[in-house]
Design an enzyme around this catalytic site. Structure first.
Site, short mmCIF file in Angstrom:
data_model
loop_
_atom_site.label_atom_id
_atom_site.label_comp_id
_atom_site.label_asym_id
_atom_site.label_seq_id
_atom_site.Cartn_x
_atom_site.Cartn_y
_atom_site.Cartn_z
N CYS A 113 0.88 -1.24 -0.12
CA CYS A 113 0.07 -0.03 -0.10
C CYS A 113 0.95 1.41 -0.02
O CYS A 113 0.41 2.29 -0.26
CB CYS A 113 -0.95 -0.10 1.18
N HIS A 253 -3.14 6.83 3.21
CA HIS A 253 -3.58 5.66 2.54
C HIS A 253 -5.20 5.17 3.16
O HIS A 253 -5.31 5.39 4.23
CB HIS A 253 -2.54 4.31 2.96
N ASN A 283 -10.26 -0.68 0.02
CA ASN A 283 -8.76 -0.43 -0.12
C ASN A 283 -8.04 -0.90 -1.09
O ASN A 283 -8.13 -2.07 -1.47
CB ASN A 283 -8.12 -1.11 1.25
O1 UT7 Z 1 -3.60 -1.38 3.94
C1 UT7 Z 1 -2.99 -2.21 4.69
C2 UT7 Z 1 -3.87 -3.67 4.76
N1 UT7 Z 1 -4.87 -3.74 5.80
C3 UT7 Z 1 -5.15 -3.06 6.49
O2 UT7 Z 1 -5.12 -2.01 6.70
C4 UT7 Z 1 -6.17 -3.61 7.70
C5 UT7 Z 1 -5.81 -3.29 8.94
N2 UT7 Z 1 -6.74 -3.73 10.02
C6 UT7 Z 1 -8.12 -3.35 9.94
O3 UT7 Z 1 -8.41 -2.58 9.19
C7 UT7 Z 1 -9.03 -4.05 11.10
O4 UT7 Z 1 -8.24 -4.94 12.14
C8 UT7 Z 1 -10.01 -5.09 10.69
C9 UT7 Z 1 -11.15 -4.24 9.96
C10 UT7 Z 1 -9.52 -6.09 9.39
C11 UT7 Z 1 -10.93 -5.81 11.61
O5 UT7 Z 1 -11.42 -5.05 12.59
P1 UT7 Z 1 -11.01 -5.18 14.21
O6 UT7 Z 1 -11.79 -4.25 14.90
O7 UT7 Z 1 -9.30 -5.51 14.46
O8 UT7 Z 1 -11.67 -6.73 14.35
P2 UT7 Z 1 -11.22 -8.32 14.82
O9 UT7 Z 1 -10.20 -8.54 13.53
O10 UT7 Z 1 -10.60 -7.91 16.16
O11 UT7 Z 1 -12.51 -8.85 14.74
C12 UT7 Z 1 -13.53 -8.62 15.84
C13 UT7 Z 1 -14.68 -9.82 15.35
C14 UT7 Z 1 -14.08 -11.01 15.29
O12 UT7 Z 1 -15.20 -12.02 16.01
P3 UT7 Z 1 -14.88 -12.28 17.19
O13 UT7 Z 1 -13.75 -13.22 17.29
O14 UT7 Z 1 -14.80 -11.23 18.14
O15 UT7 Z 1 -16.51 -13.35 17.51
C15 UT7 Z 1 -14.15 -11.32 13.82
O16 UT7 Z 1 -14.50 -12.88 13.67
O17 UT7 Z 1 -15.05 -9.36 14.25
C16 UT7 Z 1 -15.54 -10.59 13.34
N3 UT7 Z 1 -15.23 -10.32 11.96
C17 UT7 Z 1 -16.40 -10.03 11.17
N4 UT7 Z 1 -17.73 -10.16 11.32
C18 UT7 Z 1 -18.40 -9.70 10.47
C19 UT7 Z 1 -14.32 -10.30 11.20
N5 UT7 Z 1 -14.61 -9.75 9.84
C20 UT7 Z 1 -15.85 -9.66 9.92
C21 UT7 Z 1 -17.03 -9.36 9.00
N6 UT7 Z 1 -18.19 -9.09 9.36
N7 UT7 Z 1 -16.63 -9.02 7.68
#
Ligand code: UT7
Length: 326
Positions: A113, A253, A283
């Protein structure tokens, strides 16, 4: 200061829009979760026959058209991408193939990115050092072909698109006033595509294991992104000798509104100055900043001499930040 003028910018976005509502019918997710956690409402998806070089070529041609120059007037074509058409040759050479273009040096930058800002850093130095007079820097991605559409934690995040800028040497006080960039390869495995290279060549097993798709520890990326993007931006401002108040626009970004907002707050740039397109495109990795820059220019948000702060973070990990006088 490394002087250059941006002659033109352009963008290319596939027409197909994939909304959160449609994703709700494909995987176990909700519009509410996606909007609250990421700010993304929809993204563009390339047609099956469209590769990264097709979007890159479209953006490049429009930018050249807007600049009033033929692509063969370029000295160098840099394409920043993590989703190349092929491992070799470079996507930049596939762009030339598509356009029937011979002559300009052409290569890809692989910095995730941060790739477009890495490309700008190189182009600015080439122009300053006399290695090139006119350069095109394109950020282009077809992320939709490398995500696992059954993995809800990644497939909702990404989109396809391309943005291009044409840079040319000038005597005026424009170009990169200050920049900061770096990488930390010790964290390479936090966000990567395991298979398809020489470590794990394509095989029936690698395909069955979906090892050719994005593998990401989202939380770890999130924390590092905020720190690196804000510290990079603060350092670039310092090296440029300007304050947050001097900046007209901040283009971070576009991965996630929470990362962008946390970066903005730490950088102390006013909320109204932040450009945000992540709600409409998701993204697009290396394409997010050039597309956002092009949209900001088209919307009349920049006038001659304004300062733009840009900051990015991505796989590698890599980061880069720049203060640009347009
Ligand atoms: O450009 C560089 C590339 N990447 C990034 O910039 C990504 C950076 N990271 C992020 O943007 C965030 O970490 C995410 C948006 C990917 C995830 O957000 P988060 O607040 O860190 O959520 P999490 O990974 O801690 O997940 C929380 C919950 C989990 O469920 P449990 O374990 O708490 O029951 C996930 O399974 O949300 C669940 N989850 C979803 N639920 C509904 C993960 N993806 C989804 C989804 N829909 N699409």
């Amino acid at each position: 200061m490394r002087r250059f003028k941006i002659l033109a910018t352009a963008r290319a976005l596939p027409p197909r829009v994939l909304t959160n509502a449609e994703l709700e019918t494909m995987i176990d997710t909700t519009d509410q979760w996606i909007v609250e956690r990421t700010g993304i409402r929809e993204r563009r998806i390339a047609a099956p026959e469209v590769a990264t070089s097709d979007l890159a070529a479209e953006a490049l041609l429009s930018a050249c058209g807007a600049a009033g120059l033929e692509p063969d007037a370029l000295d160098v074509l840099i394409v920043a991408t993590s989703t190349p058409d092929t491992l070799f040759p470079s996507t930049a050479c596939w762009v030339q193939h598509k356009l029937g273009l011979r002559g300009p040096a052409a290569f890809d930058v692989s910095a995730g990115c941060s790739g477009w800002l890495y490309g700008m850093e190189l182009a600015a130095s080439l122009i300053a050092g006399g290695g090139a007079r006119t350069a095109a820097v394109v950020g282009a991605e077809v992320m939709s072909k490398v995500v696992n559409w059954e993995d809800r934690s990644t497939c909702v995040l990404f989109g396809d698109g391309a943005g291009a800028a044409i840079l040319t040497a000038c005597e005026e006080d424009r170009g990169l006033l200050g920049s900061a960039w770096g990488a930390d390869g010790t964290l390479a495995r936090v966000l990567y595509q395991p298979a398809g290279g020489t470590r794990q060549p394509a095989s029936a097993e690698s395909v069955a294991a979906r090892a050719h798709t994005v593998h990401m520890e989202g939380n770890t990326v999130f924390k590092h992104a905020v720190t690196a993007m804000s510290e990079g931006a603060i350092e670039a401002l310092k090296r440029a000798g300007v304050t947050p108040e001097d900046v007209t626009l901040l283009i971070p970004h576009q991965a996630n509104t929470r990362i962008m907002e946390a970066t903005r707050a730490r950088t102390a740039i006013a909320p109204a100055k932040m450009v945000s397109i992540v709600d409409r495109y998701g993204n697009m990795s290396a394409a997010t900043i050039p597309v956002a820059l092009d949209e900001a220019r088209a919307a009349g948000r920049l006038k001659d001499g304004d300062l733009v702060a840009m900051t990015a973070f991505g796989t590698g990990f890599t980061w880069a930040a720049q203060v640009l006088r347009v």
